[in-house]
Design a protein around this motif. Structure first.
Motif, mmCIF file in Angstrom:
data_model
loop_
_atom_site.group_PDB
_atom_site.id
_atom_site.type_symbol
_atom_site.label_atom_id
_atom_site.label_comp_id
_atom_site.label_asym_id
_atom_site.label_seq_id
_atom_site.Cartn_x
_atom_site.Cartn_y
_atom_site.Cartn_z
ATOM 1 N N ASP A 187 0.776 -1.279 0.023
ATOM 2 C CA ASP A 187 -0.021 -0.241 0.122
ATOM 3 C C ASP A 187 0.743 1.369 -0.033
ATOM 4 N N PHE A 188 2.141 1.405 0.374
ATOM 5 C CA PHE A 188 3.083 2.236 0.374
ATOM 6 C C PHE A 188 4.242 2.084 -0.362
ATOM 7 N N VAL A 189 4.797 3.321 -1.098
ATOM 8 C CA VAL A 189 6.030 3.506 -1.572
ATOM 9 C C VAL A 189 7.146 4.184 -0.832
ATOM 10 N N CYS A 190 8.248 3.575 -0.378
ATOM 11 C CA CYS A 190 9.152 3.939 0.206
ATOM 12 C C CYS A 190 9.856 5.354 -0.313
ATOM 13 N N GLU A 191 9.797 6.474 0.106
ATOM 14 C CA GLU A 191 10.528 7.564 -0.488
ATOM 15 C C GLU A 191 11.990 8.077 -0.154
ATOM 16 N N ALA A 192 11.926 7.733 1.263
ATOM 17 C CA ALA A 192 13.292 8.179 1.986
ATOM 18 C C ALA A 192 13.396 7.016 3.135
ATOM 19 N N ASN A 193 14.838 6.884 3.295
ATOM 20 C CA ASN A 193 15.185 5.996 4.055
ATOM 21 C C ASN A 193 16.623 6.187 4.716
ATOM 22 N N ARG A 194 16.951 6.665 5.899
ATOM 23 C CA ARG A 194 18.288 6.958 6.293
ATOM 24 C C ARG A 194 18.841 6.622 7.545
ATOM 25 N N LEU A 195 19.605 6.436 7.887
ATOM 26 C CA LEU A 195 20.236 6.064 9.343
ATOM 27 C C LEU A 195 20.397 7.344 10.259
ATOM 28 N N VAL A 196 19.646 7.403 11.395
ATOM 29 C CA VAL A 196 19.802 8.650 12.103
ATOM 30 C C VAL A 196 21.068 8.572 13.079
ATOM 31 N N ASP A 197 21.564 9.520 13.549
ATOM 32 C CA ASP A 197 22.792 9.526 14.273
ATOM 33 C C ASP A 197 22.362 10.272 15.572
ATOM 34 N N ASP A 198 21.045 10.233 16.094
ATOM 35 C CA ASP A 198 20.918 10.907 17.422
ATOM 36 C C ASP A 198 19.904 10.165 18.259
ATOM 37 N N SER A 199 19.941 8.944 18.081
ATOM 38 C CA SER A 199 18.940 8.162 18.751
ATOM 39 C C SER A 199 19.329 7.913 20.197
ATOM 40 N N VAL A 200 18.118 7.434 21.054
ATOM 41 C CA VAL A 200 18.559 7.292 22.443
ATOM 42 C C VAL A 200 19.208 5.752 22.377
ATOM 43 N N PRO A 201 19.962 5.552 23.553
ATOM 44 C CA PRO A 201 20.689 4.244 23.322
ATOM 45 C C PRO A 201 19.988 3.128 23.074
ATOM 46 N N VAL A 202 18.806 2.812 23.427
ATOM 47 C CA VAL A 202 18.089 1.567 23.348
ATOM 48 C C VAL A 202 17.877 1.431 21.757
ATOM 49 N N PHE A 203 17.673 2.656 20.868
ATOM 50 C CA PHE A 203 17.635 2.195 19.381
ATOM 51 C C PHE A 203 18.950 2.758 18.602
ATOM 52 N N ALA A 204 20.001 2.923 19.266
ATOM 53 C CA ALA A 204 21.119 3.448 18.605
ATOM 54 C C ALA A 204 21.740 2.554 17.407
ATOM 55 N N GLY A 205 22.301 3.026 16.248
ATOM 56 C CA GLY A 205 22.868 2.230 15.369
ATOM 57 C C GLY A 205 21.777 1.467 14.517
ATOM 58 N N ALA A 206 20.528 1.441 14.951
ATOM 59 C CA ALA A 206 19.328 0.911 13.984
ATOM 60 C C ALA A 206 18.143 1.454 13.796
ATOM 61 N N GLU A 207 17.978 2.890 13.956
ATOM 62 C CA GLU A 207 16.735 3.661 13.821
ATOM 63 C C GLU A 207 16.971 4.364 12.670
ATOM 64 N N HIS A 208 16.168 4.493 11.783
ATOM 65 C CA HIS A 208 16.070 4.798 10.315
ATOM 66 C C HIS A 208 14.888 5.958 10.359
ATOM 67 N N TRP A 209 15.082 7.164 9.971
ATOM 68 C CA TRP A 209 13.992 7.975 9.412
ATOM 69 C C TRP A 209 13.650 7.367 7.814
ATOM 70 N N MET A 210 12.327 7.301 7.882
ATOM 71 C CA MET A 210 11.866 6.674 6.647
ATOM 72 C C MET A 210 10.319 7.448 6.249
ATOM 73 N N VAL A 211 10.245 7.662 4.995
ATOM 74 C CA VAL A 211 8.886 8.199 4.719
ATOM 75 C C VAL A 211 8.217 7.281 3.702
ATOM 76 N N TRP A 212 6.935 7.075 3.774
ATOM 77 C CA TRP A 212 6.296 6.112 2.759
ATOM 78 C C TRP A 212 5.184 6.719 2.516
ATOM 79 N N ARG A 213 5.066 6.703 1.075
ATOM 80 C CA ARG A 213 3.758 7.377 0.478
ATOM 81 C C ARG A 213 2.577 6.569 0.078
ATOM 82 N N ARG A 214 1.496 6.736 0.419
ATOM 83 C CA ARG A 214 0.306 5.891 0.308
ATOM 84 C C ARG A 214 0.144 5.709 -1.472
ATOM 85 N N ARG A 215 0.103 4.550 -1.631
ATOM 86 C CA ARG A 215 -0.142 4.535 -3.381
ATOM 87 C C ARG A 215 -1.414 4.900 -3.723
#
Length: 223
Positions: free
Chosen positions: A195-223
């Protein structure tokens, strides 16, 4: 901070809930089922919130700046709802929901004059007061038991019209248990790509420790 319906998930063991830094070690909690509001009530009441970023992430600030116009936004599993207050200050129509009464009360106290932006509600049955342009994902999916992930994807597709977006932070890590319940990139694609198309996907560098190194900012557009 989420809801209470199909198997009653809690929607908020994620990095985005409520206020103070977490204790060094987890207290002894009576509730262990994160699909129940009591699980989250207890953690908020004890200020044990390792998912809490205690502010508005830079990636969201950048997203809003790039938009150039207000977008009607829903924040499910809102926790402390820092982002709701900030989005409202930018002129964006916004509603924030959580199914934990303690989380909602805490957020409303914190928001003060903007307390009405936050409601106690179940994401899987909630109807926003306006047509949505954006659903902001902030550690909501990873708070839900995996058995509810298909329901999450289905409800997102129902809430967002064609061209609208699911935007925010996703915990892309294969974790054996949770919350937070991590998801692999392949599994997330399988969940949303119908139902969605991924338009953005990047690793973020300011996560809290529990998410560090694996948290991505993503944007999914509804088809």
């Amino acid at each position: 901070m989420i809801h209470v319906t199909p198997a009653a998930p809690r929607g908020d063991d994620r990095p985005e809930a409520g206020g103070a830094p977490a204790p060094a070690s987890a207290p002894s909690f009576a509730h262990r089922d994160s699909s129940r509001a009591e699980f989250w009530d207890e953690r908020f009441a004890n200020a044990f919130m390792p998912w809490d970023a205690a502010g508005v992430p830079q990636a969201l600030r950048d997203f809003v700046t790039a938009e150039g116009a207000p977008r009607a936004t829903l924040i499910p599993g809102c926790g402390a709802a820092y982002e709701a207050a900030w989005l409202d200050a930018q002129g964006w129509p916004v509603r924030a929901i959580d199914f934990s009464p303690v989380a909602v009360e805490s957020a409303q106290v914190q928001l003060g004059s903007r307390a009405s932006l936050v409601e106690q509600a179940d994401f899987f049955t909630y109807t926003p007061p306006f047509a949505l342009d954006v659903v902001y994902e902030r550690a909501f999916l990873c708070a839900l038991p995996r058995t509810l992930w298909q329901d999450y994807a289905r409800r997102m597709a129902q809430l967002l019209p064609q061209g609208a977006r699911l935007a925010g932070f996703f915990f892309l890590k294969d974790t054996p248990k949770g919350p937070p319940f991590g998801i692999t990139p392949e599994a997330l694609d399988g969940l949303l790509a119908q139902d969605f198309v991924c338009e953005a996907n990047r690793l973020v560098d300011d996560s809290v420790p529990v998410f560090a190194g694996a948290e991505h900012w993503m944007v999914w557009r509804r088809r």
